[in-house]
Design a protein around this motif. Structure first.
Motif, PDB file in Angstrom:
ATOM      1  N   VAL A  58       1.312   2.345  -3.576  1.00 44.34           N
ATOM      2  CA  VAL A  58       0.130   2.746  -4.330  1.00 44.34           C
ATOM      3  C   VAL A  58      -0.059   4.262  -4.312  1.00 44.34           C
ATOM      4  CG1 VAL A  58      -2.387   2.547  -4.451  1.00 44.34           C
ATOM      5  CG2 VAL A  58      -0.991   0.524  -4.007  1.00 44.34           C
ATOM      6  N   ARG A  59       0.158   4.909  -3.188  1.00 46.27           N
ATOM      7  CA  ARG A  59      -0.054   6.349  -3.071  1.00 46.27           C
ATOM      8  C   ARG A  59       0.750   7.140  -4.103  1.00 46.27           C
ATOM      9  NH1 ARG A  59      -3.706   9.444  -2.901  1.00 46.27           N
ATOM     10  NH2 ARG A  59      -4.596   8.041  -1.409  1.00 46.27           N
TER      11      ARG A  59
ATOM     12  N   GLU B  90       0.816  -1.219   0.000  1.00 42.51           N
ATOM     13  CA  GLU B  90       0.000   0.000   0.000  1.00 42.51           C
ATOM     14  C   GLU B  90       0.852   1.272   0.000  1.00 42.51           C
ATOM     15  OE1 GLU B  90       0.591  -1.273   4.275  1.00 42.51           O
ATOM     16  OE2 GLU B  90       0.086  -2.290   2.418  1.00 42.51           O
TER      17      GLU B  90
END
Length: 170
Positions: free
Chosen positions: A163-164, A160
């Motif tokens: 992903v940002r 995750e």
């Protein structure tokens, strides 16, 4: 755009298992072309969207790509070509995510740190085979991302965090 249809599709599929919803067919996946065909279908569906950047996240262990030795190349070569063409025509970037987190190829914990005879020939052979499989699998994900201008998220317990930055670019 139909949230009800999306929810029904999600509820109707048994993700992460070998089971299928009642009445759902397995289909035919010649030599691993299913993943290539899935990416192609998504890219084709996005082709008529306004010309802006479009991103697809492919979460999976591997994408079988051509060329390969043997009969499978007859299926994989056109499927690979179609996937790349569809992504280019639709202006789609495919980011690949390996769901396996950090991986080791060791048969037994600490095998790499025991150069003495404690590691059997069979364990050493299995570790070599595991390493070759891991490299081939992760290279396939990296290749799909490279061919479409995306990123491959591999060997991490915190995908995750990758992903940002991808979403920020959009």
């Amino acid at each position: 755009t139909d949230r009800g249809r999306l929810k029904r599709a999600i509820d109707a599929t048994a993700f992460g298992t070998n089971k299928r919803a009642e009445g759902e067919e397995w289909g035919n996946c010649n030599c691993g072309t299913c993943r290539l065909e899935a990416i192609t279908r998504v890219a084709d569906a996005l082709r008529n969207e306004p010309q802006r950047r479009k991103t697809v996240f492919f979460i999976g262990e591997r994408v079988q790509l051509a060329p390969v030795p043997g009969r499978c190349n007859a299926y994989l070569e056109p499927a690979t070509r179609q996937m790349v063409n569809a992504a280019q025509l639709a202006n789609v970037t495919v980011h690949t995510v390996d769901p396996n987190s950090l991986e080791t190829t060791n048969v037994h914990a600490g095998d790499d740190f025991k150069p003495e005879a404690g590691v059997s020939a069979q364990a050493a052979s299995q570790e070599q085979a595991n390493r070759a499989h891991l490299i081939e699998r992760q290279q396939s994900l990296q290749t799909v991302a490279d061919w479409t201008g995306g990123r491959a998220i591999l060997n991490t317990n915190v995908p995750e965090q990758s992903v940002r930055p991808i979403l920020d670019e959009l």
